[in-house]
Design a protein around this motif. Structure first.
Motif, short mmCIF file in Angstrom:
data_model
loop_
_atom_site.label_atom_id
_atom_site.label_comp_id
_atom_site.label_asym_id
_atom_site.label_seq_id
_atom_site.Cartn_x
_atom_site.Cartn_y
_atom_site.Cartn_z
N VAL A 167 -43.93 3.08 -5.74
CA VAL A 167 -42.88 4.08 -5.53
C VAL A 167 -42.12 3.74 -4.25
O VAL A 167 -40.89 3.81 -4.20
CB VAL A 167 -43.50 5.50 -5.43
CG1 VAL A 167 -42.46 6.52 -4.96
CG2 VAL A 167 -44.08 5.93 -6.77
N TYR A 168 -42.86 3.35 -3.22
CA TYR A 168 -42.26 2.99 -1.93
C TYR A 168 -41.23 1.86 -2.12
O TYR A 168 -40.07 1.96 -1.70
CB TYR A 168 -43.38 2.56 -0.99
CG TYR A 168 -43.02 2.24 0.45
CD1 TYR A 168 -41.83 2.66 1.03
CD2 TYR A 168 -43.93 1.53 1.25
CE1 TYR A 168 -41.54 2.36 2.36
CE2 TYR A 168 -43.66 1.24 2.57
CZ TYR A 168 -42.46 1.65 3.12
OH TYR A 168 -42.19 1.34 4.43
N GLY A 169 -41.66 0.80 -2.80
CA GLY A 169 -40.75 -0.32 -3.06
C GLY A 169 -39.56 0.12 -3.90
O GLY A 169 -38.41 -0.17 -3.58
N ALA A 170 -39.86 0.87 -4.96
CA ALA A 170 -38.80 1.30 -5.87
C ALA A 170 -37.80 2.20 -5.15
O ALA A 170 -36.59 2.12 -5.38
CB ALA A 170 -39.41 2.00 -7.08
N ALA A 171 -38.32 3.06 -4.26
CA ALA A 171 -37.43 3.97 -3.52
C ALA A 171 -36.48 3.19 -2.61
O ALA A 171 -35.39 3.67 -2.31
CB ALA A 171 -38.26 4.97 -2.71
N CYS A 172 -36.91 2.00 -2.19
CA CYS A 172 -36.05 1.17 -1.33
C CYS A 172 -34.77 0.74 -2.05
O CYS A 172 -33.81 0.32 -1.41
CB CYS A 172 -36.81 -0.09 -0.89
SG CYS A 172 -38.10 0.22 0.32
N THR A 173 -34.76 0.82 -3.39
CA THR A 173 -33.56 0.42 -4.13
C THR A 173 -32.58 1.59 -4.27
O THR A 173 -31.50 1.43 -4.84
CB THR A 173 -33.92 -0.09 -5.54
OG1 THR A 173 -34.41 1.01 -6.33
CG2 THR A 173 -34.98 -1.19 -5.48
N GLY A 174 -32.97 2.77 -3.78
CA GLY A 174 -32.07 3.92 -3.80
C GLY A 174 -32.03 4.65 -5.13
O GLY A 174 -31.23 5.56 -5.32
N LYS A 175 -32.89 4.26 -6.07
CA LYS A 175 -32.90 4.95 -7.37
C LYS A 175 -33.89 6.12 -7.31
O LYS A 175 -34.74 6.17 -6.44
CB LYS A 175 -33.29 3.97 -8.47
CG LYS A 175 -32.30 2.81 -8.52
CD LYS A 175 -32.52 1.94 -9.74
CE LYS A 175 -31.69 0.69 -9.63
NZ LYS A 175 -30.86 0.44 -10.78
N ARG A 176 -33.77 7.02 -8.27
CA ARG A 176 -34.67 8.18 -8.31
C ARG A 176 -36.02 7.74 -8.86
O ARG A 176 -36.11 7.28 -10.00
CB ARG A 176 -34.07 9.29 -9.17
CG ARG A 176 -32.84 9.89 -8.53
CD ARG A 176 -32.39 11.18 -9.20
NE ARG A 176 -31.57 11.93 -8.24
CZ ARG A 176 -31.12 13.16 -8.42
NH1 ARG A 176 -31.41 13.80 -9.54
NH2 ARG A 176 -30.39 13.76 -7.49
N VAL A 177 -37.05 7.88 -8.05
CA VAL A 177 -38.38 7.42 -8.45
C VAL A 177 -39.43 8.45 -8.03
O VAL A 177 -39.18 9.24 -7.12
CB VAL A 177 -38.72 6.05 -7.81
CG1 VAL A 177 -37.78 4.98 -8.33
CG2 VAL A 177 -38.66 6.11 -6.29
N MET A 178 -40.56 8.41 -8.71
CA MET A 178 -41.56 9.43 -8.44
C MET A 178 -42.95 9.02 -8.90
O MET A 178 -43.13 8.02 -9.57
CB MET A 178 -41.18 10.72 -9.17
CG MET A 178 -41.33 10.58 -10.67
SD MET A 178 -41.05 12.12 -11.55
CE MET A 178 -42.20 13.19 -10.72
N THR A 179 -43.92 9.86 -8.55
CA THR A 179 -45.25 9.75 -9.11
C THR A 179 -45.80 11.15 -9.30
O THR A 179 -45.27 12.12 -8.75
CB THR A 179 -46.19 8.91 -8.23
OG1 THR A 179 -47.42 8.71 -8.93
CG2 THR A 179 -46.47 9.58 -6.89
#
Ligand SMILES: Cc1ncc(C[n+]2csc(CCOP(=O)(O)OP(=O)(O)O)c2C)c(N)n1
Ligand code: SF4
Ligand code: SF4
Lengths: 257, 76, 375
Positions: free
Chosen positions: C63-75
């Motif tokens: 999630v941390y990495g994915a959030a770095c791309t500015g997209k909506r991400v969650m767990t």
């Protein structure tokens, strides 16, 4: 005789930032950085590359490259890289990790990134020690080797044996390219660069997880001169961590670079 | 006639580690004990003729401090 | 749009998808697993990212990495899994990235059990990870409210580059309830100007939680605090039932709030002036509103499914201005409306009694009697 015109044999790669590194003089972390930058230049990947820095001496790796970078928690770079790569599959994503980071606290993350065949590249610096925290025993510390947390030398009876990551990871079907190289002399550095190139080629071709383990020096914590530290790699580390290709996807095996 | 080469040392980056000195096949490099870099290291320099521009020093340099040149012959 | 019957966890997952979630990373754990299973099916159908990670540690770092791309991400996870995620949550907070974390809380500490609990209040509301940071914490009490809170959570996360925790419990996660799904939101097309995407035609970007020089970290901590103060000033949310003239005001959140609302209606039917104040944002906590409530009510009853964690926050706001009582059930036991009704009746008969010296201690005595009776 004709007029002589100078030709540039070697110059600093543009994927490397101009910032002076904080690495100790003669530490081959710097060589590894340089090789990555050279490969990114050659493959023209700089503009789509995202690096993931570890916790360890290379914690500030993001300052030394001229491309996007993120900084992971200790050992979690492969998970972080997975998150990035899954969101941006067209980008090139790599982690840069030390042996404490990758083979101790991050063992689960690296194993499963490889098992999933995560399409990322890992540059793994094996210097047989925890550099940043001042020279404690790493999972890769050699038997008998003195560190600040194995002051009597690593006793295999109570502290176990070194972990050979390239061999372990190569058993996983998701791995496309897993090799071990060394940074101790010009010839081996050339081979290391070629391996880094092939690792990124693996990723660009979507052939799964790629990792280059690099035997690297830590003159400071080994308490050796930079030159003697390279000799230590040759004499002591290579016998424990044999150089070689542990897994090479046939498509990559055929590639000439 | 031997190929002629030379190096340029980026004194901001050179940390005087001596890896290039040990690697140089012509033994023409040494640390310049007369000089200090801005970071306080003795930078490397060519102390004798004989550099062939082979680039081996640059291959081992951890700090990408060296640019290596070689004279190229151009046919008349 | 018409209401449809949904299982809580599946409704939350569909709501996340409709709110534009492009990446889900998780690990199975009861009672949140249906969330992951639903995402496993739906996300690939839509060409979005789903990974079942090797652990919650890995999941949150994805999630941390994915959030770095500015997209909506969650767990989404449940208590023991959230404990493992605290490392990554702290890094996400330190890097000032938006993301949403749902905790379907269960009984603890330790492995505890899989029954509904509110025992993670401190962990979710106060932070839980190391360092100086402030998560936003939402506590919906119905499936519909949870569904609506997910889009809100993503909006708040992006607006403040903050982590947003959603606290639900096994009751909400597992219950079937009719609810109306919001429409599918379009995905964000251009990444925000801080996201990593490759340094093409621009300066390189670095996303990191390191501030190695203490003065830099100090400035960062201050920035986070100021942002938090802005959130406190503008994002408080709560719900009220009959509090205008309530002599006995219950304060409860989530499932406890929902059970309390039944008890309040029952009491009102008997002519007792009971009311319910239900914080929806536990962080920021509705301090002003609770202080105002204290001015117009005679007694406050805090009801929780824990040993009185929010009680501490309520006490701090009320500063002894009105007597506070407490009622809680623990360990995965959900209070029944009758139990709370009995509490209301007890208080109403002693409405002018002196304030309990230690509401928690007096509750322990009452609870022990109840437990004797139950066994
Ligand atoms: C969770 C956590 N535990 C411990 C540390 C302390 N720590 C920082 S670097 C490091 C070891 C790094 O060693 P290695 O990965 O071998 O890299 P090197 O420094 O040798 O390049 C440790 C234990 C940390 N930062 N985070
Ligand atoms: S401590 Fe060791 S690994 Fe770290 S920079 Fe110095 S020599 Fe390199
Ligand atoms: S190898 Fe590089 S840093 Fe070391 S002395 Fe030579 S030029 Fe300087």
């Amino acid at each position: 005789m004709a007029i002589a015109e100078p030709k540039i044999v070697y110059q600093r790669p543009t994927s490397l930032a101009t910032r002076v590194t904080h690495y100790c003089p003669g530490c081959t972390h710097g060589v590894a950085h340089r090789l990555i930058a050279e490969v990114l230049d050659e493959m023209e990947l700089r503009e789509k590359t995202i690096g993931v820095a570890p916790v360890g001496c290379s914690v500030f790796a993001y300052n030394y490259f001229d491309h996007d970078y993120v900084e992971a928690a200790h050992g979690r770079a492969p998970a972080m890289a997975t998150g990035i790569k899954r969101m941006l599959p067209k980008n090139t994503v790599y982690t840069y990790q030390g042996d404490g980071d990758l083979a101790s606290i991050g063992m689960a993350e690296i194993m499963h990134a490889a098992a999933r065949g995560e399409n990322i590249t890992v540059v793994f610096i094996n210097n047989a020690i925890y550099g940043m925290t001042g020279g404690q025993m790493a999972p890769t510390t050699l038997p008998g080797m003195v560190t600040t947390s194995s002051p009597g030398g690593r006793d295999i009876e109570s502290m176990g044996y070194p972990v050979r990551m390239a061999e372990i990871l190569s058993t996983l079907d998701g791995a496309g390219y897993v090799v071990r190289r060394s940074l101790h002399d010009p010839n081996n550095i050339r081979k290391a660069k070629k391996a880094i190139r092939l690792a990124f080629e693996t990723q660009e071709r979507g052939l799964g997880f790629s990792l280059v383990e690099l035997l690297s020096s830590c003159p400071t914590n080994w308490k050796l001169s930079p030159v003697d530290a390279l000799q230590f790699i040759e004499d002591k580390m290579i016998p424990m961590f044999p150089l070689g290709d542990y897994k090479v996807n046939p498509e990559i095996g055929k590639l000439r670079v | 006639m031997a190929i002629k080469g030379w190096i340029e040392v980026d004194e901001l980056h050179c940390k005087g580690c001596g890896l290039c000195v040990a690697a140089c096949p012509q033994n023409v490099m040494s640390l310049d004990m007369e000089r200090l870099t801005p970071k306080g290291y003795h930078p490397v320099h060519l102390h004798a003729d004989g550099c062939t521009g082979c680039g081996i020093c640059a291959i081992v340099c951890p700090d990408a401090a060296l640019t290596v040149f070689r004279e190229a012959k151009i046919k008349a | 749009m018409a209401k449809k019957l949904y299982k809580g966890n599946e409704a939350f997952a569909e709501a996340a998808i409709r709110a534009g979630c492009e990446g889900f990373f998780g690990y199975p754990i009861t009672p949140s697993t249906e969330f992951l299973e639903y995402m496993a099916k739906r996300m690939p159908e839509l060409g979005r990212a789903f990974v079942q990670a090797e652990s919650e540690v890995a999941a949150i770092n994805m999630v941390y990495g994915a959030a770095c791309t500015g997209k909506r991400v969650m767990t989404a996870s449940s208590s023991p899994g959230i404990s493992l995620m605290m490392e990554g949550i702290s890094y996400i907070a330190g890097t000032e990235l938006p993301c949403v974390v749902i905790n379907v809380m269960r009984g603890g500490p330790g492995l505890g059990n899989i029954a509904p609990s509110q025992g993670d209040y401190y962990q979710m509301v106060k932070g839980g990870g190391h360092g100086d940071y402030f998560p936003i914490a939402l506590a919906p009490s119905t499936v519909q409210e949870a569904v609506d809170s997910i889009a809100l959570a993503f909006d708040l996360a992006e607006k403040y580059r903050s982590i947003v925790h959603i606290l639900v419990d096994g009751n909400l996660g597992q219950m079937m309830e009719p609810c109306e799904m919001p429409p599918m939101q379009p995905l964000r097309e251009t990444p925000p100007d801080w996201a990593v995407s490759g340094a093409k035609g621009r300066e390189k970007r670095i996303l990191s939680s390191i501030y190695i020089d203490p003065p830099d970290e100090e400035v960062t901590n201050l920035r986070l605090l100021k942002r938090w103060m802005e959130i406190e000033a503008s994002e408080v949310r709560y719900d009220e039932l009959h509090t205008e003239d309530a002599e006995i005001a219950i304060i409860a959140f989530g499932t406890a709030g929902r059970v309390a609302s039944t008890a309040v209606r029952q009491a009102r039917a008997e002519g007792i002036k009971a009311g319910l104040f239900r914080p929806i944002t536990l962080a920021p906590f509705p301090k002003k509103e609770i202080a105002a409530l204290a001015k117009r009510t005679k007694r406050i009853l805090v009801v929780e499914m824990n040993t009185g964690m929010m009680l501490d926050d309520v006490s701090r706001v009320i500063e002894g201005k009105v007597p506070i009582e407490f009622y809680g059930r623990l360990g995965g036991v959900t209070p029944l409306p009758d139990e709370i009704y009995d509490e209301i009746m007890r208080i109403s008969h002693n409405i002018d009694a002196p304030a309990p010296e230690n509401p928690r201690m007096e509750w322990v005595t009452r609870l022990e009697k109840i437990l004797e009776g139950e066994n």
